[in-house]
Scaffold this motif. Structure first.
Motif, PDB file in Angstrom:
ATOM      1  N   ARG A  19       0.832  -1.203   0.000  1.00 17.37           N
ATOM      2  CA  ARG A  19       0.000   0.000   0.000  1.00 17.37           C
ATOM      3  C   ARG A  19       0.869   1.256   0.000  1.00 17.37           C
ATOM      4  O   ARG A  19       0.504   2.271  -0.593  1.00 17.37           O
ATOM      5  N   PHE A 116       4.043  11.128   6.575  1.00 15.31           N
ATOM      6  CA  PHE A 116       3.587   9.886   5.944  1.00 15.31           C
ATOM      7  C   PHE A 116       4.710   9.200   5.181  1.00 15.31           C
ATOM      8  O   PHE A 116       4.843   7.971   5.231  1.00 15.31           O
ATOM      9  N   SER A 169      -4.675  11.408   2.793  1.00 18.98           N
ATOM     10  CA  SER A 169      -5.586  10.990   3.866  1.00 18.98           C
ATOM     11  C   SER A 169      -6.193   9.631   3.572  1.00 18.98           C
ATOM     12  O   SER A 169      -6.308   8.776   4.459  1.00 18.98           O
ATOM     13  N   PHE A 170      -6.577   9.421   2.312  1.00 18.77           N
ATOM     14  CA  PHE A 170      -7.167   8.141   1.924  1.00 18.77           C
ATOM     15  C   PHE A 170      -6.177   7.003   2.115  1.00 18.77           C
ATOM     16  O   PHE A 170      -6.500   5.971   2.722  1.00 18.77           O
ATOM     17  N   TYR A 172      -3.479   6.978   3.940  1.00 18.61           N
ATOM     18  CA  TYR A 172      -3.098   6.832   5.342  1.00 18.61           C
ATOM     19  C   TYR A 172      -4.141   6.020   6.101  1.00 18.61           C
ATOM     20  O   TYR A 172      -3.813   5.084   6.837  1.00 18.61           O
ATOM     21  N   ASP A 173      -5.419   6.379   5.922  1.00 16.66           N
ATOM     22  CA  ASP A 173      -6.463   5.700   6.679  1.00 16.66           C
ATOM     23  C   ASP A 173      -6.629   4.254   6.228  1.00 16.66           C
ATOM     24  O   ASP A 173      -6.791   3.354   7.052  1.00 16.66           O
ATOM     25  N   THR A 174      -6.596   4.017   4.917  1.00 17.09           N
ATOM     26  CA  THR A 174      -6.727   2.638   4.440  1.00 17.09           C
ATOM     27  C   THR A 174      -5.524   1.796   4.857  1.00 17.09           C
ATOM     28  O   THR A 174      -5.676   0.611   5.185  1.00 17.09           O
ATOM     29  N   SER A 175      -4.341   2.394   4.872  1.00 16.40           N
ATOM     30  CA  SER A 175      -3.153   1.667   5.333  1.00 16.40           C
ATOM     31  C   SER A 175      -3.267   1.336   6.807  1.00 16.40           C
ATOM     32  O   SER A 175      -2.911   0.233   7.248  1.00 16.40           O
ATOM     33  N   ARG A 176      -3.774   2.305   7.585  1.00 19.35           N
ATOM     34  CA  ARG A 176      -3.942   2.065   9.016  1.00 19.35           C
ATOM     35  C   ARG A 176      -4.961   0.954   9.262  1.00 19.35           C
ATOM     36  O   ARG A 176      -4.735   0.061  10.091  1.00 19.35           O
ATOM     37  N   ARG A 177      -6.064   1.008   8.528  1.00 23.78           N
ATOM     38  CA  ARG A 177      -7.082  -0.027   8.700  1.00 23.78           C
ATOM     39  C   ARG A 177      -6.567  -1.392   8.262  1.00 23.78           C
ATOM     40  O   ARG A 177      -6.817  -2.412   8.908  1.00 23.78           O
ATOM     41  N   LYS A 178      -5.834  -1.418   7.144  1.00 25.63           N
ATOM     42  CA  LYS A 178      -5.281  -2.678   6.662  1.00 25.63           C
ATOM     43  C   LYS A 178      -4.274  -3.238   7.657  1.00 25.63           C
ATOM     44  O   LYS A 178      -4.253  -4.454   7.916  1.00 25.63           O
ATOM     45  N   TYR A 180      -4.252  -2.748  10.840  1.00 24.82           N
ATOM     46  CA  TYR A 180      -5.008  -3.235  11.994  1.00 24.82           C
ATOM     47  C   TYR A 180      -5.632  -4.597  11.695  1.00 24.82           C
ATOM     48  O   TYR A 180      -5.603  -5.505  12.543  1.00 24.82           O
TER      49      TYR A 180
END
Length: 344
Positions: A19, A116, A169-170, A172-178, A180
């Protein structure tokens, strides 16, 4: 498209780095396209040599970033190049335009992308240095600045920054969710490994004891031991003995209900926690279990049988119940093996 990106990045989509490389690729593609537009704008629409040169050099470095990402497979170098482009080019734009053409909005790119791309430590250091430079320039020049109208180029600058920050932002958030989700999956796998017997894939002793110690009320438990298992290992070898244990695990699972828990206590000993409360029905189950094991072909030139000891268990008397079960198993051995006994 994802398969093609896997080839370009040299990594699988399940890899945590995939990602990040995807963001680098998207950002470099977006910024390169923007530089092409701004080169055209400063060359044809509003001829301005300083920004034309700056955008041309930045476009060259964007191509270099793509080269290091896709050809050299060095995403960290590509990230440094991308951050270098963003910080230097936007700083030059601010120095040239000041408060004109909505140029100051470009200052927001460096802290967001810096953290980032480079991590919180180096990204924060870069952002502070960048902010000090922009702040000093604004502080020393703002007395000379005049009110500026919101021109078409201002709208272009605003749109460029908005879309790029949205992209960051997209990702970052998708990477964080992935990350997790991957962590949760890894934790589940580790939990499964920690409570599963490696050889038989049954629940291990730790898992069984946790259930017994935390259960409420009385439950029936049974200990099963392979009769004369040492002779199996001595005559056929430990590899064949392991195969016997694996097949025995399958036979035991096929003779109990889905709510029952079958586990390996250790060595050739197995344990079953029954959901059934009727002793009469459990006796039928134990008889059937003895017969099923005795009638199973384990691939060796001798019969395989088991002895079983059944006892009632309560968490408040855990040790006494385990001893009672062991004693019942001992009685089965003493009664000629291939049978079951029930603790008094």
């Amino acid at each position: 498209m994802v398969s093609l990106l896997e080839q370009w990045f040299g990594t699988q989509r399940t890899h945590p780095d995939f990602r990040f490389r995807g963001f680098l690729f998207s950002a470099l593609l977006f910024i390169s396209s923007s530089f092409v537009f701004f080169i055209y704008y400063n060359l044809v629409i509003d001829y301005f040599p300083p920004m034309l040169i700056a955008n041309s050099v930045s476009f060259f470095f964007s191509v270099m970033g793509g080269y290091y990402l896709l050809v050299k497979k060095r995403p960290k170098v590509a990230a440094i190049i991308l951050q270098f482009i963003v910080s230097i080019d936007t700083f030059i734009l601010i120095l040239i335009d000041g408060n004109e053409e909505f140029a100051l909005v470009f200052a927001f790119l460096t802290p967001v992308m810096g953290v980032f791309l480079l991590g919180y430590r180096y990204g924060s250091i870069l952002s502070l240095v960048y902010f000090a430079g922009v702040f000093y320039f604004c502080f020393t020049q703002m007395d000379t600045w005049q009110p500026e109208p919101f021109l078409p180029i201002s709208l272009i600058h605003f749109s460029f920054i908005y879309l790029l920050l949205l992209m960051v932002s997209f990702f970052y958030d998708t990477s964080r969710r992935k990350a997790y989700q991957m962590m949760e999956s890894s934790n589940r796998q580790l939990q499964e490994l920690a409570t599963t017997d490696v050889l038989t894939k049954l629940r291990n002793r730790r898992y069984i004891e946790d259930i017994l110690l935390t259960s409420t009320g009385d439950r029936y438990i049974a200990m099963l031991d392979v009769d004369d298992f040492k002779k199996v290992n001595d005559q056929f070898g430990h590899d064949q003995g392991d195969k016997v244990l694996i097949e025995l695990a399958n036979v035991l699972k096929s003779n109990v209900d889905s709510q029952d828990v079958v586990g390996r206590w250790g060595g050739e000993e197995f344990i079953i926690i029954f959901a059934e409360q009727s002793l009469a029905r459990l006796e039928e189950t134990l008889k059937q279990m003895n017969q099923s094991v005795a009638n199973t072909n384990f691939g060796i030139d001798r019969p395989v049988t088991i002895s079983i000891g059944l006892a009632s268990h309560n968490a408040s008397k855990h040790r006494e119940c385990i001893r009672a079960m062991d004693q019942a198993l001992y009685n089965s051995k003493a009664n000629g093996k291939n049978t079951y006994s029930i603790a008094a």
